[in-house]
Write an enzyme that holds these catalytic residues in place. Structure first.
Site, short mmCIF file in Angstrom:
data_model
loop_
_atom_site.label_atom_id
_atom_site.label_comp_id
_atom_site.label_asym_id
_atom_site.label_seq_id
_atom_site.Cartn_x
_atom_site.Cartn_y
_atom_site.Cartn_z
N GLN A 106 9.19 -3.69 8.63
CA GLN A 106 8.46 -4.64 9.92
C GLN A 106 7.15 -3.86 10.11
O GLN A 106 6.97 -3.82 11.09
CB GLN A 106 9.73 -4.60 11.03
CG GLN A 106 10.56 -5.35 11.09
CD GLN A 106 9.84 -6.77 10.46
OE1 GLN A 106 9.27 -7.14 10.87
NE2 GLN A 106 10.68 -7.57 10.10
N SER A 107 6.97 -3.87 9.06
CA SER A 107 4.99 -2.94 9.02
C SER A 107 4.35 -3.80 10.26
O SER A 107 4.03 -5.20 9.12
CB SER A 107 5.11 -2.20 8.16
OG SER A 107 3.05 -1.67 8.06
N ASN A 108 3.42 -3.81 11.33
CA ASN A 108 2.85 -4.57 11.52
C ASN A 108 1.11 -4.47 10.24
O ASN A 108 0.58 -5.58 10.06
CB ASN A 108 1.77 -4.77 12.85
CG ASN A 108 3.33 -4.57 14.31
OD1 ASN A 108 4.01 -5.33 13.87
ND2 ASN A 108 3.47 -3.17 14.49
N CYS A 110 1.03 -3.46 7.11
CA CYS A 110 1.10 -4.02 6.06
C CYS A 110 0.73 -5.67 5.88
O CYS A 110 0.58 -6.93 5.73
CB CYS A 110 2.20 -4.46 5.78
SG CYS A 110 3.12 -2.29 4.54
#
Ligand SMILES: Cc1ncc(COP(=O)(O)O)c(C=O)c1O
Length: 421
Positions: A106-108, A110
């Site tokens: 859930q990388s912001n 990325c």
């Protein structure tokens, strides 16, 4: 007046207070991606029922939010877009045709990188670390369409998965480089641009030198009406160190630690900078910030950089149960905070960092914070809340009741009905 296109790079002028102090200024300037300046809001603490905010009121602490959660729309919002303005200007100047980056599922970072890449005509390739890598590959599970992943997919990112173990074994930089090599070898792209985890390097972190200049200009305007106003503490989350490096170096320089100062700092003490680490250890972050400062070309002997960083910022251990894991108390804090203030924090970064700061760091010596002004630099990340929907459901059901309206009088006698017939 003309409307700017996001891929029109323009030269970056280092603020006067940083001139000669940071010598590796990104030569290719920056792009227009973020909505800047982000506003500063004073948060209501005189609120009954919220124990943590009432405590601030009792100590006469004012808390201000620098709203970097509002740097962009839902695709770009958060701290990463400040770094991407510099990183993608560099990518375009180098005539790259794709971007490869890496982060958690859930990388912001990325998600913002993928959206920004599309805005400037580059193809996004994302390596996502997930324990479900094999299950997704075997099609027994799906990566799904929730939170950041939904936006990753809405901009057509090519997604590669790996497990935390694989990530640890190769290291994030090597993984990014290997995917770049693969894209070239397979003739998918001619020149992919690698961005390390969080965009935290000597180019991206200039985004927060710029952010500090913006803050200092806002303070200067505020001080015209209230000359005695000063900030005592600046607090934010740190995950890969770039935001922390930019803010702490920027504040130290803007308050004249190495010479020139910003006019808003005159006659004021430098605020204490608190970076709350949501992973790793404080030593890891001090070393990472020192490395980034060197990459930025800080005008200090190499042996003095780490000491300068340690003097500029205190890193607190704020990871709680570990990166991405939340305690019930942290989740309660986030829901009580939005209930009292209308502001959404996220469970992985901003909410965890602020919770840790207010309940542990401040409570270790509350008198040291009495009558102070605290600025919390809200770095965004609200899409991370989607993943916690199940954990929050009970609290939200009671916080936010749902009632059926009955305009025909057909549900008379039923419970949970508002009779408007
Ligand atoms: C919402 C949010 N806040 C804070 C951070 C931490 O910033 P940095 O990686 O620059 O330390 C991140 C990083 O991903 C983030 O997504």
């Amino acid at each position: 007046m003309s409307f700017q296109s996001p891929d029109d790079a323009y030269p970056y002028q280092l603020p006067k207070w940083a001139e000669g102090k940071l010598t590796n200024v990104p030569p290719h300037g920056r792009l227009h991606l973020a909505n800047l300046p982000t506003p500063i809001h004073k948060v209501r603490t005189a609120t009954s029922g919220n124990k943590i905010l009432s405590r601030l009121n009792e100590l006469n602490i004012s808390i201000y939010f620098k709203r970097d959660d509002a740097t962009g729309g839902v695709e770009l919002g958060g701290n990463k877009v400040r770094k991407l303005e510099f990183l993608l200007a560099d990518a375009l100047a180098k005539e790259c045709d794709a971007v490869v980056t890496i982060g958690g599922e859930q990388s912001n970072h990325c998600r913002a990188t993928a959206a920004a890449s599309r805005m400037v005509g580059l193809s996004p390739h994302l390596i996502l670390r997930t324990q479900r890598a094999d299950a997704v590959h075997d099609q027994t599970e799906s990566l799904g369409f929730t939170g950041n992943v939904l936006f990753d997919r809405m901009v057509g990112s090519t997604i590669y998965t790996c497990t935390a173990g694989e990530y640890g074994r190769l290291g994030s930089n090597k993984l990014v480089q290997e995917v770049c090599n693969y894209l070239i070898k397979s003739k998918t792209h001619n020149q992919p641009y690698p961005i390390g985890v969080g965009g935290s390097n000597g180019v991206g972190s200039f985004g927060y030198i710029n952010g500090v200049d913006e803050l200092m200009n806002q303070l200067q305007s505020f001080q015209e009406a209230s000359p005695d106003f000063g900030l005592d503490h600046i607090v934010f989350a740190t995950g890969s160190g770039g935001t922390a490096a930019g803010i702490s170096l920027g504040i130290s320089l803007a308050y004249g630690k190495l010479g020139n100062a910003h006019p808003a700092s005159r006659g004021k003490d430098m605020p204490n900078i608190h970076a709350c680490g949501v992973c790793d250890t404080p030593d890891y972050f001090y070393n990472t910030m020192a490395d980034i400062a060197k990459e930025m070309g800080i005008a200090l002997e190499e042996s003095k950089v780490l000491e300068f960083v340690r003097d500029s910022v205190t890193v607190h251990q704020g990871k709680g149960k570990g990166y991405g894991f939340s305690t019930n108390e942290e989740l309660d804090f986030i829901t009580q905070f939005s209930l009292s203030t209308g502001i959404a924090l996220d469970p992985v970064y901003s909410g965890k960092a602020l919770y840790h700061f207010l309940t542990n760091v401040l409570e270790e010596d509350p008198e040291a914070y009495r009558n102070s002004n605290i600025l919390f630099w809200h770095t965004g990340g609200a899409l991370g809340i989607y993943e916690k929907g199940n954990d929050l459901s009970q609290t939200l059901e009671s916080m936010s009741p749902v009632t059926r309206i009955d305009i025909y009088g057909k549900k008379a006698g039923e419970s949970n009905v508002v009779d408007l017939s």
